[in-house]
Motif scaffolding. Structure first.
Motif, PDB file in Angstrom:
ATOM      1  N   PRO A  13       0.799  -1.234   0.000  1.00  0.00           N
ATOM      2  CA  PRO A  13       0.000   0.000   0.000  1.00  0.00           C
ATOM      3  C   PRO A  13       0.836   1.291   0.000  1.00  0.00           C
ATOM      4  O   PRO A  13       0.337   2.353  -0.350  1.00  0.00           O
ATOM      5  CB  PRO A  13      -0.792  -0.106   1.311  1.00  0.00           C
ATOM      6  N   THR A  15       1.868   3.113   2.461  1.00  0.00           N
ATOM      7  CA  THR A  15       1.361   4.138   3.389  1.00  0.00           C
ATOM      8  C   THR A  15       2.273   4.311   4.600  1.00  0.00           C
ATOM      9  O   THR A  15       2.099   5.231   5.393  1.00  0.00           O
ATOM     10  CB  THR A  15      -0.040   3.753   3.907  1.00  0.00           C
ATOM     11  N   ASN A  16       3.234   3.378   4.750  1.00  0.00           N
ATOM     12  CA  ASN A  16       4.151   3.415   5.893  1.00  0.00           C
ATOM     13  C   ASN A  16       3.412   3.536   7.224  1.00  0.00           C
ATOM     14  O   ASN A  16       3.768   4.330   8.083  1.00  0.00           O
ATOM     15  CB  ASN A  16       5.158   4.556   5.737  1.00  0.00           C
ATOM     16  N   CYS A  17       2.348   2.737   7.407  1.00  0.00           N
ATOM     17  CA  CYS A  17       1.537   2.849   8.618  1.00  0.00           C
ATOM     18  C   CYS A  17       2.148   2.120   9.806  1.00  0.00           C
ATOM     19  O   CYS A  17       1.667   2.230  10.923  1.00  0.00           O
ATOM     20  CB  CYS A  17       0.127   2.329   8.348  1.00  0.00           C
ATOM     21  N   LYS A  18       3.186   1.315   9.557  1.00  0.00           N
ATOM     22  CA  LYS A  18       3.948   0.645  10.625  1.00  0.00           C
ATOM     23  C   LYS A  18       3.201  -0.504  11.319  1.00  0.00           C
ATOM     24  O   LYS A  18       3.707  -1.068  12.291  1.00  0.00           O
ATOM     25  CB  LYS A  18       4.407   1.652  11.697  1.00  0.00           C
ATOM     26  N   CYS A  20       2.803  -3.450  10.448  1.00  0.00           N
ATOM     27  CA  CYS A  20       3.522  -4.715  10.284  1.00  0.00           C
ATOM     28  C   CYS A  20       4.707  -4.804  11.225  1.00  0.00           C
ATOM     29  O   CYS A  20       5.381  -5.831  11.297  1.00  0.00           O
ATOM     30  CB  CYS A  20       3.999  -4.862   8.843  1.00  0.00           C
ATOM     31  N   CYS A  25       6.951   0.560   4.413  1.00  0.00           N
ATOM     32  CA  CYS A  25       6.554  -0.535   3.523  1.00  0.00           C
ATOM     33  C   CYS A  25       7.796  -1.122   2.848  1.00  0.00           C
ATOM     34  O   CYS A  25       7.893  -2.329   2.642  1.00  0.00           O
ATOM     35  CB  CYS A  25       5.594  -0.039   2.452  1.00  0.00           C
ATOM     36  N   PHE A  28       9.585  -3.500   5.072  1.00  0.00           N
ATOM     37  CA  PHE A  28       8.811  -4.738   5.150  1.00  0.00           C
ATOM     38  C   PHE A  28       9.024  -5.583   3.887  1.00  0.00           C
ATOM     39  O   PHE A  28       9.214  -6.805   3.959  1.00  0.00           O
ATOM     40  CB  PHE A  28       7.326  -4.382   5.334  1.00  0.00           C
ATOM     41  N   CYS A  42       0.957  -7.620   7.346  1.00  0.00           N
ATOM     42  CA  CYS A  42       0.386  -6.372   6.837  1.00  0.00           C
ATOM     43  C   CYS A  42      -1.108  -6.552   6.611  1.00  0.00           C
ATOM     44  O   CYS A  42      -1.506  -7.342   5.774  1.00  0.00           O
ATOM     45  CB  CYS A  42       1.066  -5.948   5.539  1.00  0.00           C
TER      46      CYS A  42
HETATM   47  S1  SF4 Z   1       3.635  -2.955   4.784  1.00  0.00           S
HETATM   48 FE1  SF4 Z   1       3.633  -2.358   6.894  1.00  0.00          FE
HETATM   49  S2  SF4 Z   1       3.822  -0.183   6.767  1.00  0.00           S
HETATM   50 FE2  SF4 Z   1       3.220  -0.812   4.735  1.00  0.00          FE
HETATM   51  S3  SF4 Z   1       1.009  -0.730   4.732  1.00  0.00           S
HETATM   52 FE3  SF4 Z   1       1.504  -2.776   5.332  1.00  0.00          FE
HETATM   53  S4  SF4 Z   1       1.549  -2.706   7.526  1.00  0.00           S
HETATM   54 FE4  SF4 Z   1       1.626  -0.587   6.870  1.00  0.00          FE
END
Ligand code: SF4
Lengths: 446, 316
Positions: A13, A15-18, A20, A25, A28, A42
């Motif tokens: 995605p 989005t670098n939402c962290k 995971c 991303c 990851f 993720c």
């Molecule tokens: S890889 Fe990690 S940081 Fe990127 S969208 Fe998925 S959970 Fe969020």
């Protein structure tokens, strides 16, 4: 085909939402590429990305099994074009043809002849891997009867060769639980054959005259729920098949062409035994996974099964023989004693040359971790200490009255130390094992 | 369904070597033969790029061998005392080349003289029109002593002569150069040594395009996989543009295969009749090595020659 971290990153995605547990991303994706993380971590990946990644993780060539129990055949899942790049993983299967145009005693005799294609060579057991039952009669009833006879008289894995779905169905009913390979579905029978494969949980070969047509058939079969597939070529010469299979292997492995990522089946039935042997040997090298031959000549199978053993040997792991004192002929207390290494090639060459001398002898095999004489000596895996240890361990001094050890000519330099360490007199043998018969006859006998 | 394109581009190819010389070319051969030229891995490209058809050289020994199994020697029993007659019989059996093997000069196998070897060479040259391979006894001192005389006796015939090895190459390389022959460089199943000896002889001024490599051969069941993989690696190196690995390859199948128990053991219940089994073992060894890119195969039995030739006819 393995994806790189960047390939995977493009599917995330971004989005670098962290969530995971990784800062970005990209980080990851890098972990995924190195198989240090699982995609499930993720929560936001799309189904599409999941499919792409799953597909990339699957082996480029499918593993196919048919037959039952200890006679089950397992082929495919190869990863390289050339054995030195890694190794060939699942030894090709050699099958013998039984035709349903035979009935009664003739059929039984053929099945027994196929069962008898078993060999012992260089300490290894080799046997034919499968029976290819061919519907030459064109009669579903005869095919079914022959399948029933096979079930009764052979434990070997079965390949059912018929273009008729009716004939296959009858034979499958006789062979419940035997998991035969169905060969083969064509463009016009794919629905019926895929249905049978699915119902009876058997692998299915698909047959066409080009890779394009084969790719179409495998996609169709997979869509119909038959996923354990084998490729077969129809009406092509041996030359065309060799070129085509080589291309299929390269496309599956190098280009990630899933539709061709299956093992191959080749029927060799043109000409006499020698022609079939030649054709089958070449197909086993390039790139046949299952090769069926229309012969029951033992010498043909001894050669073909040896081809498979050799080509599928792991280049990184030399084959070893057990370190011990081997008796050649019926040696007594005056017989010569030679030593060599436990690299199987070295041992069997020496064994065969000692046998050729017709002089009974002892061969003391020293454990050199499967290396040849010169390699072992230069790597210090062969020295006076380990020869002495082997003499003691295998009680050589209780077997012979004399104290004379014939050593390989290549390690003449170790004579002095060996005499010191063992108290034996050292006789330097020839450098080449092929000179042993002459050496034993002329030097030893004097 | 459309499938991906496989575009193979290679920087190099196997070099081509022509053997023999006709009258116009200063020799006495009825024709010449050419090997090599492959521009792809075996079956890995267009059939037109597979190079020249591999050839069969049949072994003719300068001395009647005493260690050949009967199932092999019976084919030549009446001619084994005459290398010329033996060679003529091989040509009738379909040999593309004659490999005259000077076993008899080996100190342990008869210790024949240079004069004997020269006589055998002249006899064979007179008896057949195919190009010749002249193969020493693989005893360095004796080969250095005898092979220069043999080379001289065949001057102008554009033979293939050898073998030279890493630690013994100067004498024979020099005479091969002087007498206009092609050279066989030998190595003991070690691809690095194989390359090294090519470098050594080319450093002496021997043209790379006149070299054929002998990487040693293992028989089916007795190490063929080593020779097979070296063959494949050699072809890949040639395609990558490595000029010191771009030579055609020769395999010594006959000698190796007929040492195998499977080929020669007459009393082997369940293995099939030795009369058919021996040639099958020899032919299968040859056919496997053809899959790995061999250009010349040395064979011994007329039946295996027939099997392998039929196969080559099918494929090339
Ligand atoms: S890889 Fe990690 S940081 Fe990127 S969208 Fe998925 S959970 Fe969020």
């Amino acid at each position: 085909m393995a994806l790189t971290g960047l390939d995977i990153f493009k599917l995330l995605p971004k989005t670098n939402c962290k969530k995971c547990g990784m800062p970005t991303c990209l980080a990851f994706a890098m972990q995924l590429a190195q198989k240090r993380a699982k995609l499930d971590a993720c929560p936001f990946v799309s189904d599409e990305a999941k499919q792409t990644l799953d597909a990339a993780a699957a082996p480029p060539m499918r593993l196919i099994k048919f037959g039952q129990g200890e006679h089950q055949v397992q082929v495919g899942q190869e990863t390289v074009l050339f054995r030195h790049e890694e190794k060939f993983h699942n030894p090709a299967a050699v099958a013998a043809v039984v035709s349903d145009s035979l009935t009664g005693d003739a059929l039984l005799a053929r099945i027994k002849a196929v069962n008898g294609l078993q060999f012992e060579r260089v300490g290894l057991h080799l046997g034919v891997n499968a029976v290819a039952l061919k519907n030459d009669s064109g009669d579903p009833k005869l095919f079914r009867d022959a399948a029933s006879a096979l079930k009764q008289h052979s434990k070997l894995a079965v390949i059912l060769y018929s273009d008729s779905a009716d004939a296959i169905q009858g034979a499958l009913e006789e062979l419940t639980g035997a998991c035969p390979l169905i060969a083969s579905a064509t463009q016009s029978t794919i629905e019926a054959m895929a249905g049978l494969a699915k119902t009876h949980k058997c692998p299915l070969a698909v047959k066409a005259d080009s890779l394009e047509a084969l790719a179409e058939l495998t996609e169709k079969a997979a869509a119909l729920g038959a996923e354990d597939l084998v490729l077969s070529l129809d009406g092509l010469s041996v030359k065309e098949r060799l070129y085509t299979w080589t291309k299929a292997r390269a496309l599956a492995l190098k280009k990630g062409c899933r539709a061709l990522g299956y093992p191959t089946l080749s029927l060799v039935d043109q000409g006499d035994d020698t022609r079939q042997l030649a054709d089958a040997a070449s197909l086993l090298c390039k790139y046949g996974n299952i090769v069926a031959v229309d012969s029951v000549e033992p010498a043909v199978y001894l050669a073909l099964l040896t081809v498979v053993t050799n080509i599928y040997t792991d280049p990184q792991k030399p084959i070893q023989v057990e370190a011990k004192l081997y008796e050649i002929g019926e040696p007594d207390e005056t017989s010569p004693v030679l030593f060599t290494t436990n690299f199987s090639l070295t041992y069997y060459t020496v064994e065969s040359d000692v046998e050729a001398s017709r002089i009974p002898a002892y061969i003391l095999v020293v454990d050199t971790e499967g290396t040849s004489v010169l390699t072992a000596y230069s790597g210090d895996k062969l020295n006076e200490e380990c020869v002495k240890a082997a003499i003691d361990k295998f009680e050589v001094e209780s077997k012979v009255k004399h104290r004379k050890m014939i050593i390989p000519g290549y390690v003449a330099v170790m004579s002095g130390k060996l005499e010191e360490a063992t108290g034996w007199e050292v006789l330097v043998g020839p450098r080449e094992s092929s000179m042993l018969p002459k050496y034993l006859q002329e030097v030893w006998s004097k | 369904m459309p499938i991906p394109e496989l575009v193979q581009t290679h920087a190099g190819s196997v070099s081509r070597v022509t053997l023999g010389a006709t009258k116009e070319q200063g020799g006495t051969r009825t024709h010449t033969v050419t090997i090599g030229g492959a521009a792809s891995v075996v079956y890995g490209g267009l059939p037109e790029k597979a190079g020249d058809r591999p050839l069969i050289a049949m072994d003719v020994l300068d001395t009647r061998p005493d260690d050949w199994p009967e199932s092999l020697s019976q084919s030549f029993d009446d001619v084994m005392d005459s290398p010329g007659k033996w060679a003529a019989k091989c040509v009738e059996c379909g040999a593309d080349l004659i490999c005259l093997v000077f076993d008899g000069i080996h100190p342990d196998k008869g210790d024949k003289t240079a004069a004997d070897a020269v006589a055998a060479t002249r006899e064979v040259l007179g008896a057949v029109g195919v190009p010749l391979i002249l193969w020493g006894c693989e005893n360095a001192d004796k080969d250095n002593q005898v092979m220069p005389k043999v080379s001289e006796a065949a001057k102008g015939e554009n033979c293939l002569i050898g073998i030279v090895e890493q630690d013994n190459y100067k004498a024979i390389t020099a005479v091969a150069l002087a007498d206009g022959h092609n050279l066989i460089t030998g190595a003991p199943l070690d691809i690095n040594i194989g390359k090294q000896v090519n470098i050594l002889v080319t450093d002496m001024g021997f043209p790379a395009e006149r070299i054929v490599t002998y990487q040693s051969t293992g028989a089916l069941g007795y190490g063929i996989e080593y020779a097979y993989s070296i063959g494949e690696r050699q072809r890949l190196a040639a395609l990558s543009g490595d000029k010191m690995m771009a030579m055609p390859a020769i395999c010594n199948v006959g000698f190796e295969a007929w040492r195998a128990k499977e080929a020669k053991l007459a009393d082997a219940p369940g293995w099939g009749d030795v009369a058919a089994r021996g040639p099958m073992w020899e032919a299968t060894t040859a056919i496997c090595l053809l899959q790995a890119g061999a250009d010349i195969i040395r064979l011994r039995h007329p039946k295996s020659v027939a099997i392998v030739k039929n196969f080559i006819d099918e494929i090339w």
